[in-house]
Design an enzyme around this catalytic site. Structure first.
Site, short mmCIF file in Angstrom:
data_model
loop_
_atom_site.label_atom_id
_atom_site.label_comp_id
_atom_site.label_asym_id
_atom_site.label_seq_id
_atom_site.Cartn_x
_atom_site.Cartn_y
_atom_site.Cartn_z
CG HIS A 1 -0.30 -0.09 2.55
ND1 HIS A 1 -0.83 -0.81 3.60
CD2 HIS A 1 0.84 0.48 3.03
CE1 HIS A 1 -0.03 -0.66 4.66
NE2 HIS A 1 0.97 0.12 4.33
CG HIS B 1 0.35 3.76 8.13
ND1 HIS B 1 -0.65 3.05 7.52
CD2 HIS B 1 1.50 3.08 7.83
CE1 HIS B 1 -0.14 2.02 6.87
NE2 HIS B 1 1.17 2.01 7.04
CG HIS C 1 8.09 -1.84 4.02
ND1 HIS C 1 7.13 -2.82 4.19
CD2 HIS C 1 7.45 -0.68 4.35
CE1 HIS C 1 5.99 -2.27 4.56
NE2 HIS C 1 6.15 -0.97 4.70
CD GLU D 1 2.67 -1.92 6.61
OE1 GLU D 1 2.53 -0.78 7.04
OE2 GLU D 1 2.96 -2.16 5.41
C1 DHB Z 1 6.20 3.06 2.58
C2 DHB Z 1 5.62 1.82 2.82
C3 DHB Z 1 4.54 1.69 3.70
O1 DHB Z 1 3.94 0.51 4.01
C4 DHB Z 1 4.01 2.81 4.32
O2 DHB Z 1 2.94 2.66 5.12
C5 DHB Z 1 4.59 4.04 4.10
C6 DHB Z 1 5.68 4.17 3.24
C7 DHB Z 1 7.34 3.22 1.64
O3 DHB Z 1 7.99 2.24 1.22
O4 DHB Z 1 7.60 4.36 1.23
FE FE Z 2 2.45 0.76 5.67
#
Ligand code: DHB
Ligand code: FE
Length: 280
Positions: free
Chosen positions: A12, A59, A193, A240
């Site tokens: 997302h 978030h 990530h 996540e």
């Molecule tokens: C990014 C990924 C995410 O899941 C998020 O909530 C905010 C930023 C990113 O990779 O930039």
């Molecule tokens: Fe996220």
């Protein structure tokens, strides 16, 4: 009776909204990612869901660190998007299905899940971007939604095993709803990530690919890991993947993949997508 017709899981990343706003779907950076949704669009045109039950994480838009439920479910007639700080455009409001929401809430609370019930709820990029990927064009959304929000932001987080059981309970809740609805379950976020700290930019392709494969062959595989171990494996935001797992569990034991995409990176994220159908 209501029926789960499929499950879509997708990253997302906020930058997706900016790429859509700028019409960059054909740019080399984005093409492979957006093209991955073409089979999903064809599938949706056939499958014609009435409602999407969307497992996602807030978030800091609707909940913040001062008050943070572990599990929250929306029961509103409408959900507005808003900017929680990524400076991305808002999207058209989403129609809710309060009757289905209350049925789901009643059902999962009866099974022992303590839910924060939200009759007002703002939704952020984690819900809006997946919707825009599935139904591009910025027109009125063709489905009503039931948001299911899980804390993946501040420890302690629910375990993968707990999320799997919540997903199974969501599946039973939907299957026991008396109206003939075609329900799509969605899980957003991931895959590996980490946005901050020493490991910013961390990606674990081997683990992501094992996880994606497990969702058809062995969906409880990841429940053997603690949340700390999953943060080690996938990054502090890669956790996540719990949202993917919850959505997948709603399908029941067996599932088959219709299409999948894994694309490194988008922004800081190993971007993944899967479309699953319940086993016949
Ligand atoms: C990014 C990924 C995410 O899941 C998020 O909530 C905010 C930023 C990113 O990779 O930039
Ligand atoms: Fe996220």
């Amino acid at each position: 009776m209501a029926k789960i017709i499929g499950c879509v899981t997708t990253s997302h990343v906020p930058a997706i909204a900016r790429a859509i706003a700028k019409g960059q779907q054909e740019d080399p950076y984005w093409k492979e990612w957006f093209d991955g949704f073409k089979p999903v669009h064809r599938w949706l045109a056939q499958a014609r869901p009435d409602v999407a039950v969307i497992v996602y994480n807030d978030h800091g838009l609707n909940f913040f660190l001062d008050k943070l439920p572990t599990f929250a479910i929306g029961a509103a007639a409408e959900y507005q998007s808003a900017d929680e700080g990524w400076n991305i455009p808002t999207v058209l409001p989403f129609r809710g299905d309060p009757q289905l929401s209350w049925h789901v809430i009643n059902s999962v609370v009866a099974e022992g899940f303590d839910i924060t019930m939200c009759q007002e709820m703002l939704v952020d990029h984690a819900l809006c971007n997946p919707m825009a990927l599935l139904w591009p064009g910025g027109k009125e959304w063709p489905v009503r939604i039931v948001p299911v929000e899980i804390n993946t932001v501040q420890f302690p987080l629910p375990s993968a095993a707990r999320c799997y059981r919540l997903g199974e309970a969501l599946g039973r809740a939907i299957a026991s709803y008396p109206e003939d609805l075609r329900v799509l379950v969605m899980g957003t976020g991931g895959l590996s990530h980490q946005l901050d700290g020493e490991r910013a930019g961390f990606i674990n392709k081997a683990f992501d690919q094992k996880f994606m494969a497990s969702l058809t062959a062995d969906p409880t595989w990841v429940t053997r890991y603690s949340t700390i171990e999953l943060v080690e494996q996938t990054g502090s935001q890669g956790i996540e993947l719990l949202l993917w797992l919850t959505a997948r569990a709603a399908l029941g034991a067996g599932a088959r993949a219709i299409t999948a995409n894994y694309h490194i990176p988008i922004s800081n994220t190993a971007a993944g997508m899967m479309l699953l159908e319940p086993a016949a």
